[in-house]
Design a protein around this motif. Structure first.
Motif, PDB file in Angstrom:
ATOM      1  N   PHE A  76       0.832  -1.206   0.000  1.00 36.81           N
ATOM      2  CA  PHE A  76       0.000   0.000   0.000  1.00 36.81           C
ATOM      3  C   PHE A  76       0.871   1.262   0.000  1.00 36.81           C
ATOM      4  O   PHE A  76       0.541   2.246  -0.651  1.00 36.81           O
ATOM      5  CB  PHE A  76      -0.975  -0.014   1.169  1.00 36.81           C
ATOM      6  CG  PHE A  76      -1.923  -1.179   1.126  1.00 36.81           C
ATOM      7  CD1 PHE A  76      -2.543  -1.560  -0.049  1.00 36.81           C
ATOM      8  CD2 PHE A  76      -2.182  -1.909   2.266  1.00 36.81           C
ATOM      9  CE1 PHE A  76      -3.417  -2.643  -0.102  1.00 36.81           C
ATOM     10  CE2 PHE A  76      -3.058  -3.003   2.233  1.00 36.81           C
ATOM     11  CZ  PHE A  76      -3.672  -3.360   1.034  1.00 36.81           C
ATOM     12  N   ILE A  77       1.989   1.216   0.716  1.00 40.58           N
ATOM     13  CA  ILE A  77       2.947   2.331   0.694  1.00 40.58           C
ATOM     14  C   ILE A  77       3.422   2.553  -0.742  1.00 40.58           C
ATOM     15  O   ILE A  77       3.477   3.689  -1.216  1.00 40.58           O
ATOM     16  CB  ILE A  77       4.147   2.031   1.619  1.00 40.58           C
ATOM     17  CG1 ILE A  77       3.737   2.024   3.077  1.00 40.58           C
ATOM     18  CG2 ILE A  77       5.294   2.997   1.347  1.00 40.58           C
ATOM     19  CD1 ILE A  77       3.679   3.358   3.750  1.00 40.58           C
ATOM     20  N   LYS A  78       3.781   1.477  -1.429  1.00 38.50           N
ATOM     21  CA  LYS A  78       4.267   1.594  -2.813  1.00 38.50           C
ATOM     22  C   LYS A  78       3.212   2.235  -3.712  1.00 38.50           C
ATOM     23  O   LYS A  78       3.542   3.042  -4.579  1.00 38.50           O
ATOM     24  CB  LYS A  78       4.681   0.230  -3.352  1.00 38.50           C
ATOM     25  CG  LYS A  78       5.996  -0.254  -2.783  1.00 38.50           C
ATOM     26  CD  LYS A  78       6.385  -1.608  -3.364  1.00 38.50           C
ATOM     27  CE  LYS A  78       7.724  -2.061  -2.815  1.00 38.50           C
ATOM     28  NZ  LYS A  78       8.114  -3.366  -3.341  1.00 38.50           N
ATOM     29  N   LEU A  79       1.966   1.882  -3.516  1.00 31.45           N
ATOM     30  CA  LEU A  79       0.874   2.495  -4.277  1.00 31.45           C
ATOM     31  C   LEU A  79       0.848   4.007  -4.014  1.00 31.45           C
ATOM     32  O   LEU A  79       0.771   4.806  -4.950  1.00 31.45           O
ATOM     33  CB  LEU A  79      -0.467   1.867  -3.889  1.00 31.45           C
ATOM     34  CG  LEU A  79      -1.723   2.537  -4.457  1.00 31.45           C
ATOM     35  CD1 LEU A  79      -1.750   2.404  -5.978  1.00 31.45           C
ATOM     36  CD2 LEU A  79      -2.970   1.928  -3.845  1.00 31.45           C
ATOM     37  N   GLY A  80       0.936   4.391  -2.770  1.00 27.90           N
ATOM     38  CA  GLY A  80       0.927   5.805  -2.416  1.00 27.90           C
ATOM     39  C   GLY A  80       2.127   6.557  -2.964  1.00 27.90           C
ATOM     40  O   GLY A  80       2.011   7.709  -3.395  1.00 27.90           O
ATOM     41  N   LEU A  81       3.283   5.927  -2.978  1.00 27.46           N
ATOM     42  CA  LEU A  81       4.490   6.590  -3.474  1.00 27.46           C
ATOM     43  C   LEU A  81       4.418   6.877  -4.968  1.00 27.46           C
ATOM     44  O   LEU A  81       5.044   7.824  -5.450  1.00 27.46           O
ATOM     45  CB  LEU A  81       5.730   5.766  -3.145  1.00 27.46           C
ATOM     46  CG  LEU A  81       6.133   5.756  -1.669  1.00 27.46           C
ATOM     47  CD1 LEU A  81       7.277   4.783  -1.431  1.00 27.46           C
ATOM     48  CD2 LEU A  81       6.494   7.149  -1.179  1.00 27.46           C
ATOM     49  N   LYS A  82       3.638   6.088  -5.693  1.00 27.27           N
ATOM     50  CA  LYS A  82       3.446   6.377  -7.127  1.00 27.27           C
ATOM     51  C   LYS A  82       2.735   7.714  -7.302  1.00 27.27           C
ATOM     52  O   LYS A  82       3.017   8.464  -8.231  1.00 27.27           O
ATOM     53  CB  LYS A  82       2.641   5.262  -7.795  1.00 27.27           C
ATOM     54  CG  LYS A  82       3.415   3.976  -7.972  1.00 27.27           C
ATOM     55  CD  LYS A  82       2.554   2.900  -8.591  1.00 27.27           C
ATOM     56  CE  LYS A  82       3.301   1.584  -8.646  1.00 27.27           C
ATOM     57  NZ  LYS A  82       2.454   0.492  -9.122  1.00 27.27           N
ATOM     58  N   LYS A  83       1.821   8.011  -6.422  1.00 32.18           N
ATOM     59  CA  LYS A  83       1.051   9.258  -6.475  1.00 32.18           C
ATOM     60  C   LYS A  83       1.792  10.410  -5.785  1.00 32.18           C
ATOM     61  O   LYS A  83       1.693  11.557  -6.206  1.00 32.18           O
ATOM     62  CB  LYS A  83      -0.316   9.026  -5.808  1.00 32.18           C
ATOM     63  CG  LYS A  83      -1.216  10.221  -5.787  1.00 32.18           C
ATOM     64  CD  LYS A  83      -1.871  10.452  -7.113  1.00 32.18           C
ATOM     65  CE  LYS A  83      -2.918  11.547  -6.993  1.00 32.18           C
ATOM     66  NZ  LYS A  83      -3.504  11.860  -8.252  1.00 32.18           N
TER      67      LYS A  83
END
Length: 182
Positions: A76-83
């Motif tokens: 989920f962190i990785k998903l947020g870091l894309k944004k």
């Protein structure tokens, strides 16, 4: 008999929901907390259980804050870091019950206290690291109730905390309690 609790499927479905939310949804609780931090002139924020940085998304457009997120789910962190690539040094993937939290003005703990083995110990840790405000989003009731879903790797906790007991815990660390529904 089919296993009703498929944690991998739940995680995949949840990831789809988060991918949608990150671009399309502004959550009510985020707006409410932003109003609270304005009142208390908060500068330094810990987001405990930051997930994909939904709180940061709402915070970002308001003002420059010293933000740091904690979560135990790297996907989920990785998903947020894309944004939000600007957060590349402002997060930690860890079990927050086992690490020291940085000192801050305000801690936000959304949907995490209800999912740890010892929720009141986590609340204590959060209170000790926070100077002005602690916001805990969790299930409250008239008494503590713990439900543990077991899988092959780790137990998954669903805690309902006693309103009175959580208030006493906050008071012990010098915080007044207020119940706000979102």
């Amino acid at each position: 008999m089919k296993n009703i609790l498929n944690y991998e499927a739940e995680g995949a479905n949840q990831l789809k929901v988060y991918k949608y939310r990150i671009d399309n949804v502004n959550l009510t609780w985020v707006k409410q907390v932003i109003e609270i931090i304005k009142i208390f002139k908060i500068k330094k924020i810990n987001d405990i259980g930051c997930n994909y940085f939904q709180f940061y998304k709402g915070l970002k457009i308001k003002k420059k804050y010293n933000y740091f997120g904690y979560d135990f789910e790297e996907k989920f962190i990785k998903l947020g870091l894309k944004k939000f690539p600007e957060l590349s040094k402002n997060y930690q993937v860890a079990d927050v019950t086992k690490i020291n939290l940085r000192k801050c003005d305000c801690s936000i703990a959304s949907a995490i206290v209800g999912h740890v083995k010892q929720p009141y110990k986590l609340i204590e840790k959060i209170c000790k690291s926070s100077k002005k405000v602690v916001v805990v989003r969790t299930y409250l009731g008239t008494k503590d109730e713990i439900l543990i879903k077991k899988n092959s790797k780790n137990p998954y906790y669903f805690n309902q905390l006693s309103k009175d007991k959580i208030k006493k815990n906050f008071k012990k660390f010098g915080f007044n309690s207020m119940l706000i529904l979102d």
